[in-house]
Design a protein around this motif. Structure first.
Motif, PDB file in Angstrom:
ATOM      1  N   ILE A 269      -0.747 -49.016   5.627  1.00  0.00           N
ATOM      2  CA  ILE A 269      -0.255 -48.495   4.303  1.00  0.00           C
ATOM      3  C   ILE A 269       0.213 -49.541   3.683  1.00  0.00           C
ATOM      4  N   THR A 270       1.062 -50.267   4.434  1.00  0.00           N
ATOM      5  CA  THR A 270       1.654 -51.604   3.716  1.00  0.00           C
ATOM      6  C   THR A 270       0.813 -52.577   3.306  1.00  0.00           C
ATOM      7  N   GLY A 271      -0.240 -53.165   4.325  1.00  0.00           N
ATOM      8  CA  GLY A 271      -1.362 -53.859   3.888  1.00  0.00           C
ATOM      9  C   GLY A 271      -2.260 -53.497   3.118  1.00  0.00           C
ATOM     10  N   LYS A 272      -2.428 -52.156   3.012  1.00  0.00           N
ATOM     11  CA  LYS A 272      -3.595 -51.624   2.169  1.00  0.00           C
ATOM     12  C   LYS A 272      -4.765 -51.956   2.757  1.00  0.00           C
ATOM     13  N   LYS A 273      -5.150 -51.888   4.009  1.00  0.00           N
ATOM     14  CA  LYS A 273      -6.366 -52.264   4.625  1.00  0.00           C
ATOM     15  C   LYS A 273      -6.824 -51.498   5.797  1.00  0.00           C
ATOM     16  N   ILE A 274      -8.186 -51.468   6.054  1.00  0.00           N
ATOM     17  CA  ILE A 274      -8.595 -50.450   7.391  1.00  0.00           C
ATOM     18  C   ILE A 274      -8.336 -51.187   8.426  1.00  0.00           C
ATOM     19  N   LEU A 275      -7.769 -50.974   9.539  1.00  0.00           N
ATOM     20  CA  LEU A 275      -7.566 -51.393  10.823  1.00  0.00           C
ATOM     21  C   LEU A 275      -8.871 -51.176  11.695  1.00  0.00           C
ATOM     22  N   LYS A 276      -9.319 -52.151  12.502  1.00  0.00           N
ATOM     23  CA  LYS A 276     -10.595 -52.114  13.002  1.00  0.00           C
ATOM     24  C   LYS A 276     -10.506 -51.455  14.509  1.00  0.00           C
ATOM     25  N   THR A 277      -9.235 -51.081  15.051  1.00  0.00           N
ATOM     26  CA  THR A 277      -9.167 -50.755  16.295  1.00  0.00           C
ATOM     27  C   THR A 277      -8.617 -49.521  16.494  1.00  0.00           C
ATOM     28  N   ASN A 278      -8.847 -48.632  17.528  1.00  0.00           N
ATOM     29  CA  ASN A 278      -7.841 -47.695  18.140  1.00  0.00           C
ATOM     30  C   ASN A 278      -8.173 -46.519  16.994  1.00  0.00           C
ATOM     31  N   GLU A 279      -9.414 -46.004  16.650  1.00  0.00           N
ATOM     32  CA  GLU A 279      -9.761 -44.721  15.782  1.00  0.00           C
ATOM     33  C   GLU A 279      -9.229 -43.570  16.455  1.00  0.00           C
ATOM     34  N   GLY A 322      -2.841 -43.055   8.839  1.00  0.00           N
ATOM     35  CA  GLY A 322      -1.854 -44.059   8.664  1.00  0.00           C
ATOM     36  C   GLY A 322      -0.923 -44.672   9.583  1.00  0.00           C
ATOM     37  N   GLU A 323      -0.763 -45.863   8.988  1.00  0.00           N
ATOM     38  CA  GLU A 323       0.146 -46.723   9.957  1.00  0.00           C
ATOM     39  C   GLU A 323       1.219 -47.599   9.075  1.00  0.00           C
ATOM     40  N   ILE A 324       2.506 -47.386   9.237  1.00  0.00           N
ATOM     41  CA  ILE A 324       3.451 -48.158   8.434  1.00  0.00           C
ATOM     42  C   ILE A 324       4.611 -48.584   9.308  1.00  0.00           C
ATOM     43  N   ASN A 325       4.826 -49.694   9.307  1.00  0.00           N
ATOM     44  CA  ASN A 325       6.053 -50.440  10.168  1.00  0.00           C
ATOM     45  C   ASN A 325       5.954 -49.688  11.478  1.00  0.00           C
ATOM     46  N   GLY A 326       4.708 -49.956  12.124  1.00  0.00           N
ATOM     47  CA  GLY A 326       4.729 -49.358  13.588  1.00  0.00           C
ATOM     48  C   GLY A 326       4.670 -47.949  13.756  1.00  0.00           C
ATOM     49  N   LYS A 327       4.889 -47.291  12.774  1.00  0.00           N
ATOM     50  CA  LYS A 327       5.161 -45.614  12.610  1.00  0.00           C
ATOM     51  C   LYS A 327       3.646 -45.102  12.272  1.00  0.00           C
ATOM     52  N   GLU A 328       3.533 -43.905  12.953  1.00  0.00           N
ATOM     53  CA  GLU A 328       2.196 -43.209  12.649  1.00  0.00           C
ATOM     54  C   GLU A 328       2.207 -42.150  11.604  1.00  0.00           C
ATOM     55  N   VAL A 329       1.311 -42.142  10.666  1.00  0.00           N
ATOM     56  CA  VAL A 329       1.430 -40.830   9.681  1.00  0.00           C
ATOM     57  C   VAL A 329      -0.070 -40.323   9.949  1.00  0.00           C
ATOM     58  N   ASP A 330      -0.122 -38.973  10.524  1.00  0.00           N
ATOM     59  CA  ASP A 330      -1.188 -38.423  11.057  1.00  0.00           C
ATOM     60  C   ASP A 330      -2.479 -38.393   9.973  1.00  0.00           C
ATOM     61  N   PHE A 331      -2.351 -38.142   8.809  1.00  0.00           N
ATOM     62  CA  PHE A 331      -3.177 -38.007   7.674  1.00  0.00           C
ATOM     63  C   PHE A 331      -2.995 -38.588   6.463  1.00  0.00           C
TER      64      PHE A 331
END
Length: 397
Positions: A269-279, A322-331
């Motif tokens: 969410i902070t970097g506004k990009k899709i992460l490539k691992t751990n889907e 979502g991921e923000i500051n090491g915390k997870e947002v479910d959807f």
């Protein structure tokens, strides 16, 4: 025998593209989710609107007599029924005809006809079809029953406890039309296990030529046990003792293609990009999961998260984690300019800070909601709303 109700959301979508003859309407979805019934219901609507019976052509390619050896034979047979005024052509499980797309494209060009097709895997919209039709397709992705539809078939007594009981049955037996409250649990389990077996045999094996069925079954069970958990082909291979990481990746892709699982990407969410691992992966039907690995008390929260995810997909959202500051947002659910953030938890007792903390860190004005099974719902905090899971599943959309 499958349970049947009017699938009004899907019927409205079909009606919205009726008579767009340059566009082939493609109904996709897992085997036995109700695609044939939807076609038949739409044909009934055509008749009710005055369409003559001779102008409605229906062919089911899982029926003996419609087992053509190739597209030329199929084209010759269906051409006999076309010509003159407009025909409405319904082709059920058409992927069973070799190179069917050539015949479909040809009759689209040659005749005045409105074409609707179904298929039980994502190969239906493969590159071959896309190339031939050059974007002239309209896909309707069909899912099994929502909780609202389940209640339409199995009304509760109207009390909150009655709704909870129906939800528990929905979470255990699932949403496939062929299962019913009238069936014994052992029959439901055998039926769903048989469906999974048939999907692998009919919809995966013929195209993929999978050789290691033991690995497929291990991956399938592992994924059922780990819905909603971040995974990767490497972590799965390591956990299951499979040396070939590429094999795991291939089999995961195949299970997606036949709609047994939905994959969700992770979004920074902070970097506004899709992460490539751990889907993350979610099962299309909670009953399938229960049939394979059982349903225990410890599964309640995990399955509730899965059901909320499916409901968001059903409502037309693209969903990421979502991921923000090491915390997870479910959807993170996105539909055009409509963006929503969700946390899902069985209870907020003892977890309030974790659930609200993730959403609190998102500095935008989009709606943020914590969905919980708690009966007592507070007003939330700082614009973050609490919502009971039953209210979410039953709301109009």
């Amino acid at each position: 025998m499958s349970q049947s109700i009017l699938r009004t959301k899907y019927l409205k979508r079909l009606q919205s593209v009726k008579d767009l003859t340059d566009t082939v309407k493609v109904i996709t979805g897992i085997r036995r989710c109700g695609k044939t019934t939807l076609m038949l219901q739409f044909m009934d609507l055509l008749r009710a609107d005055g369409t003559p019976e001779d102008d409605i052509i229906y062919m089911n390619f899982e029926v003996i007599g419609n087992d053509f050896s190739g597209f030329r034979e199929f084209h010759a047979e269906i051409s006999k029924k076309l010509g003159g005024r407009r025909k409405y052509v319904f082709l059920d499980e058409v992927q069973n005809v070799p190179e069917w797309e050539k015949a479909v494209n040809s009759i689209r060009v040659e005749y005045d006809c409105d074409i609707y097709i179904t298929g039980s895997n994502a190969y239906l919209l493969s590159s071959d079809l896309s190339t031939l039709l050059s974007g002239r397709t309209f896909e309707i992705y069909m899912m099994p029953f929502s909780f609202r539809e389940f209640l339409e078939l199995n009304p509760s007594d109207g009390t909150y406890a009655g709704l909870e009981e129906r939800y528990d049955q929905y979470a255990r037996m699932g949403s496939m039309p062929m299962v019913s409250l009238n069936l014994e649990q052992t029959i439901i389990r055998e039926t769903l296990l048989g469906l999974i077996s048939r999907i692998i045999t009919n919809d995966i094996s013929p195209r993929s030529g999978i050789r290691d069925m033991n690995a497929m079954n291990k991956i399938l069970r592992f994924m059922m046990s780990n819905i909603g958990n971040p995974v990767s082909p490497a972590s799965i291979a390591r956990e299951l003792g499979i040396s070939n990481q590429k094999l795991v990746s291939t089999y995961l892709s195949l299970l997606e293609r036949v709609y047994i699982f939905h994959r969700t990407l992770r979004y920074d969410i902070t970097g506004k990009k899709i992460l490539k691992t751990n889907e993350k992966y979610y099962c299309l039907d909670p009953g399938m999961r229960a049939a394979m690995i059982g349903y225990e008390r410890k599964d309640i929260g995990r399955v509730m998260e899965n059901i909320v995810f499916l409901e968001l997909i059903r409502r037309g959202y693209d969903v990421t984690t979502g991921e923000i500051n090491g915390k997870e947002v479910d959807f993170i659910a996105v539909k055009g300019s409509d963006v929503r953030h969700y946390q899902v938890t069985q209870t907020l007792a003892g977890t309030s800070e974790r659930e609200f903390g993730s959403l609190r860190g998102i500095k935008d004005n989009y709606p943020k909601t914590v969905i919980t099974a708690d009966r007592t719902i507070s007003d939330g905090e700082n614009g973050i709303r609490e919502q009971n899971y039953l209210d979410f599943l039953l709301e109009e959309w």
